[in-house]
Scaffold this motif. Structure first.
Motif, PDB file in Angstrom:
ATOM      1  N   LYS B  74     -24.736 -24.397  -1.583  1.00 34.61           N
ATOM      2  CA  LYS B  74     -23.750 -25.325  -1.033  1.00 34.61           C
ATOM      3  C   LYS B  74     -22.330 -24.904  -1.414  1.00 34.61           C
ATOM      4  N   GLN B  75     -22.158 -24.558  -2.699  1.00 29.30           N
ATOM      5  CA  GLN B  75     -20.831 -24.101  -3.168  1.00 29.30           C
ATOM      6  C   GLN B  75     -20.421 -22.817  -2.479  1.00 29.30           C
ATOM      7  N   GLU B  77     -21.197 -21.765   0.433  1.00 27.43           N
ATOM      8  CA  GLU B  77     -20.747 -22.047   1.791  1.00 27.43           C
ATOM      9  C   GLU B  77     -19.377 -22.703   1.792  1.00 27.43           C
ATOM     10  N   LYS B  78     -19.211 -23.688   0.909  1.00 17.21           N
ATOM     11  CA  LYS B  78     -17.961 -24.448   0.844  1.00 17.21           C
ATOM     12  C   LYS B  78     -16.783 -23.546   0.475  1.00 17.21           C
ATOM     13  N   TYR B  79     -16.944 -22.793  -0.637  1.00 19.90           N
ATOM     14  CA  TYR B  79     -15.853 -21.904  -1.068  1.00 19.90           C
ATOM     15  C   TYR B  79     -15.628 -20.793  -0.049  1.00 19.90           C
ATOM     16  N   GLU B  82     -13.737 -22.095   2.797  1.00 17.40           N
ATOM     17  CA  GLU B  82     -12.385 -22.490   2.393  1.00 17.40           C
ATOM     18  C   GLU B  82     -11.481 -21.274   2.251  1.00 17.40           C
ATOM     19  N   ARG B  92     -14.715 -21.146  11.985  1.00 18.05           N
ATOM     20  CA  ARG B  92     -15.990 -21.159  11.256  1.00 18.05           C
ATOM     21  C   ARG B  92     -17.087 -20.711  12.205  1.00 18.05           C
TER      22      ARG B  92
END
Lengths: 437, 437
Positions: B74-75, B77-79, B82, B92
């Protein structure tokens, strides 16, 4: 009720039987005279339904001339036909075996030479078994069962499955007699036949027979009495039995003659179906039914295959014989598009190059690849089924005699609906059972 | 000669390479700034053709952000997204894996997060192998082979087999590099490929792969580098190699754009073929090609099956995508006769009665017997293929996103020959290879 009504119409009267007996004696005497003249050792005997007393009105009368076993085949044929000619002044017939048919005092007579053997194992010609069949039925069929045989024969005649001849591919008279012997009575047989399944095996079940119905001959265990019976006629019989049990009627024994629909109605039906009709009409040729019908079936099958192989998809086909031979095919369409897809070799095959060279020109597309195969869209050879048939019928396997006929007529669509073909068209299109007319 | 001509057109100039290097350094620095801001442990690296120096002019630039293995999915993907957003202000994308694409100083950039693993066996996300591929090629490809890779890529682009994407189903850049490593040079590879057979197995031959071509990944023996390659594209490649060897030309690398035939000519071709054309046009939907193309293939296949099952025989089909999705089918006929043959149960089956009851009415014939089976000639549900497709397309398995489109247009025959579809129609009908225009 119904069955007694039918019996009244089919059992020969005492008067007729007396007349038949007279005729038989006269014929046998005439045969004996001829035998004497020829100075040979032979004797005439009555066989078949008259001998077995299972005949219907106006029966065919079968007289066999028994020759000694030391007679040569050639002599048997020669003398057999000579006696036939002098007694009947009739027509020579060749099936598997030469014999004479003629009319005598209003009755159809078959005069058939055969060998006098004492055991069916000694059989030397195709018909030597017949006297044994006659003897077996005379010895085993009870008096009360004779009319059951007659009912069964008439029922089978009515629904269209009587006779082992090539024309019908149905049940022989002998098979009718054996079925009554086996099941006891007409009623019991009909009820039992309703339960028959795909293959009907009666008595012993020998592996060596693969016909739809097997009834081992009580006088010769190597023979299946039902060998001539087709799937279709067996199916038609069992279906008819079910219908008869549900709703008995004289119509099964004596169906009405089908009447043709009008030209107008038939043309309307054709248009509504949207299918294509093509008929091939031949002059009737003078060969016996035993030769004609197998050739007709072969012819129908070959033309169907020709059409289907060329993408003219056949829905249904049939043939009808009177003074002409009328074969008819109903197709998804009488026409196909000019273009067809043509598959070539795999792209890595040595002949791939040749394929591409060949179809570089004269095609609707360049050769192209599908998965790992060459394909090209080319011109179809036959766009009209009539051209296909016309140009190829002479190369088809359609039987020795039929293939000699050069004078065939091809009719398409509404041109088929001529007065003389309306009845054929009606039966071909409505598919009714005989008792439904 | 030809190859040096081609190289002149495809090898990036020193100036361009300097510019690309600058861009890469700028992007990596921007990434490092973002990583610092986010206070995470990650590092940007250059991968792909630019890193391997096998890129053509105006290459896509691939920068991966390596995350520590203890980062949650999850991190990651998020980072990842971003960083991508802040560096590229891009779009995206989700394939198997989320990443960002954008344009930076005129170059297409992919910014992709992945895990930093030390062995491909540890692979945690779909793209973790990529840095290993880059490293393997850098370490093994000789300087002199880089231009061979470039020639091969351009050859594949020209003939239409370059890229493992769902749209093409061809050869990836990495596979091009491995092929040059394996065969030594562009010329040798092309000559060897002429001999390729049905299945191409390179290096080890593991049983577990059943794709048309198997090239085991040197950095991961569990992966077939050619797994995305379709039969058709492999065939097209080997055929192109043979044509090129026989008659080399710049056209294989830089084919002409196909030009549409005129409406008049196309309509004439349609009439001459006698076949039926039907096109289904959908609005282009906003999903990535990796999702769109598999659905289009599924859609084409389902419609073909629907047609064939209903006796509308498909000769050929295809689809073309621009601002609309255009699928086209060429059929033996757009219409079928009203009547069709309908097979029922065997006559002795329990459901035979039901079948006969059902078709007593509303049929063109009575139920009749063929061999031992019930048959009846009934009304066909769909006489026109357009009705068939129109009424059933919503029940077909045509892919998650495509099936949501309600607004499809069906065009038949000459109505398809609209100006905007003439090029599609031309390519669909002439089946030329790209270098043949």
């Amino acid at each position: 009720m119904i069955e007694s009504q039918v019996l009244k119409r089919i059992v020969p009267t005492k008067d007729e039987d007396l007349k038949i007996n007279e005729i038989v004696e006269e014929l046998k005497n005439k045969c004996r005279d001829e035998i004497k003249k020829l100075k040979i050792n032979a004797e005439p005997i009555l066989v078949g339904s008259v001998a077995k007393d299972t005949h219907l009105k106006k029966p065919d009368i079968d007289i066999f001339i028994l020759f000694q076993k030391n007679t040569s085949r050639k002599q048997l044929e020669k003398y057999g036909l000579e006696i036939g000619k002098n007694v009947l002044n009739g027509k020579r017939k060749y099936a598997e075996h030469p014999y004479t048919t003629g009319v005598y005092k209003g009755y159809e007579i078959d005069l058939v030479p055969c060998y006098k053997i004492t055991d069916t194992k000694e059989k030397m010609s195709a018909v030597d078994r017949t006297p044994f069949h006659t003897k077996y039925i005379i010895e085993n069929l009870k008096k009360g069962q004779k009319n059951d045989v007659r009912l069964l024969k008439q029922f089978m005649k009515g629904i269209g499955v009587y006779s082992a001849e090539a024309k019908i591919q149905g049940f022989s008279g002998y098979l009718c007699e054996l079925l009554i012997l086996k099941y006891g009575s007409f009623q019991t047989l009909i009820k039992e036949a309703c339960k028959w399944k795909e293959r009907v095996l009666i008595e012993k079940i020998p592996k060596r027979f693969d016909e739809p119905m097997v009834f081992v001959d009580p006088v010769d265990e190597n023979r299946n009495v039902a060998s001539a019976l087709s799937d279709e006629k067996l199916s038609l019989f069992t279906h008819s039995c079910r219908e008869y049990i549900k709703n008995p009627g004289v119509k099964f024994f004596f169906p009405k003659k089908p009447r043709p629909l009008s030209k107008k109605i038939l043309l309307k039906m054709m248009v509504e179906r949207g299918t294509g009709f093509i008929a091939i009409v031949l002059d009737k040729i003078d060969i016996i039914d035993e030769n004609l019908y197998p050739q007709l079936r072969k012819c129908e099958k070959s033309i169907r295959a020709l059409c289907n192989e060329n993408n003219f998809r056949v829905i249904d086909s049939g043939f009808y014989v009177n003074n002409e031979i009328f074969t008819i095919f109903e197709l998804e369409s009488l026409k196909l598009p000019s273009m067809k897809k043509h598959y070539g070799p795999m792209i890595f095959m040595p002949d791939a190059k040749k394929f591409r060279e060949k179809w570089k020109k004269n095609a609707f597309t360049s050769p192209y690849i599908e998965k790992n195969r060459w394909v090209v869209n080319i011109k179809r050879k036959y766009i009209n089924v009539s051209d296909l048939i016309n140009e190829n019928i002479n190369n088809l396997s359609i039987g020795k005699d039929l293939s000699k006929i050069k004078n065939f007529r091809i009719l398409e669509g509404k041109d088929i609906a001529q007065k003389k073909y309306l009845l054929h068209l009606t039966m071909f299109m409505d598919k009714k059972f005989r008792w439904e007319y």
